[in-house]
Enzyme design. Structure first.
Site, short mmCIF file in Angstrom:
data_model
loop_
_atom_site.label_atom_id
_atom_site.label_comp_id
_atom_site.label_asym_id
_atom_site.label_seq_id
_atom_site.Cartn_x
_atom_site.Cartn_y
_atom_site.Cartn_z
N ASP A 154 0.74 -39.42 -12.80
CA ASP A 154 2.04 -39.99 -13.17
C ASP A 154 2.00 -40.61 -14.56
O ASP A 154 1.17 -41.49 -14.83
CB ASP A 154 2.44 -41.08 -12.16
CG ASP A 154 2.86 -40.49 -10.83
OD1 ASP A 154 3.80 -39.68 -10.83
OD2 ASP A 154 2.23 -40.83 -9.82
N ASP A 173 -5.38 -38.93 -14.84
CA ASP A 173 -4.33 -39.52 -14.02
C ASP A 173 -3.16 -38.52 -13.99
O ASP A 173 -3.13 -37.58 -14.81
CB ASP A 173 -3.90 -40.84 -14.70
CG ASP A 173 -2.63 -41.39 -14.14
OD1 ASP A 173 -2.55 -41.53 -12.90
OD2 ASP A 173 -1.71 -41.70 -14.93
#
Ligand code: XBP
Ligand code: MG
Length: 271
Positions: free
Chosen positions: A10, A8
């Protein structure tokens, strides 16, 4: 054997939410002379809605007084989001969003072990790629095996679509891949796609439910600040810093468990 790792962006590669997106959203409000400002606490609540445009629409409908709806809300969400991304790109170019401690070392070690690294994020490609290039450096960025962004999917996390697409672009099966996440929405997306999931908790995810995670730690770990293990249902040995050996142990242990499940259900169903 672990044959791919999907990160991922953020919260996982960098603390982009509090110090990046939130600040850029507030600059976008100010640039349109709107009185709205998102403080740290409010932004933490709004983060349950994935995607910047979706977050803005949700805010206008449910938090703002008087609420906005219809065409005005949709137009503002699009314009504010465009401006937010411009401000964010400026912050990226100015080097205001550093990688989380130890994450570049970790990604580099995985790539150097010839395990493909991919990205699955719900953020927009226009800022995701420049951020990745800045965080990882041009060479490691070029070596990313796949980059799936919010522009590539119909449904954002916690829907599994981004992970499913990243796994298929890697040409692998879900059980061969580990996801690295920082949030409950991200964990749910990875799990619904059938992946083993390592969570490296971030500033905004201290109160998230990570019971379904396969391992939860506070940081990637550096020689000065070793990783602290927060939830370890499979009893994986973690020696100070996350590394390829940690991923291999995690994957092997999760495979043993899924094999046991398979044997168990065969026993029950008789197939
Ligand atoms: C991240 C997000 C993103 C960003 C903003 O979730 O929800 O929407 O906050 O990106 P995750 P955009 O880390 O689970 O991928 O404004 O480009 O949508
Ligand atoms: Mg995240």
């Amino acid at each position: 054997m672990v044959r791919g790792v999907i990160f991922d962006v953020d919260g996982t590669l960098a603390e982009t939410e509090r110090d990046g997106h939130r600040v850029a959203f507030n600059r976008a409000f100010a640039s349109l002379k709107l009185p709205d400002r998102w403080d740290e606490q409010l932004y933490g609540e709004l983060l349950w809605v994935s995607g910047g445009k979706e977050r803005l629409r949700f805010y206008f409908e449910h938090y703002r007084f008087p609420p906005l709806d219809g065409d005005e809300r949709d137009w503002l969400a699009i314009e504010l989001h465009r401006r937010k991304n411009e401000f964010l790109l400026q912050m990226i170019r100015e080097g205001q969003l550093p990688p989380r401690p130890g994450v570049v070392r970790f990604v580099g070690a995985i790539q150097d072990a010839h395990i493909p690294v991919a990205i699955a994020t719900t953020g927009s490609r226009e800022w995701v790629e420049p951020l990745l290039r800045t965080l990882l450096g041009p060479e490691r960025f070029q070596r990313l095996a796949a980059i799936v962004t919010g522009d590539d999917v119909q449904r954002k996390k916690p829907d599994p679509e981004a992970y499913e697409l990243a796994v298929s672009r890697l040409g692998l099966a879900p059980h061969e891949v580990i996801a690295v996440e920082d949030s409950q929405n991200g964990l749910e997306a990875a799990k619904r796609a059938g992946l083993t999931c390592l969570v490296v908790r971030s500033r905004y995810s201290h109160n998230h439910d990570f019971q379904n995670a396969d391992l939860v730690v506070d940081e990637f770990g550096t020689p000065r600040d070793p990783t602290r293990v927060l939830w370890n249902p499979h009893g994986i040995a973690v020696n100070g810093m996350l590394d390829v050996a940690t991923l291999r142990r995690l994957h092997d242990q999760c495979s043993v468990i899924s094999d046991q499940w398979a044997v168990g259900s065969e026993g029950i169903t008789g197939h």
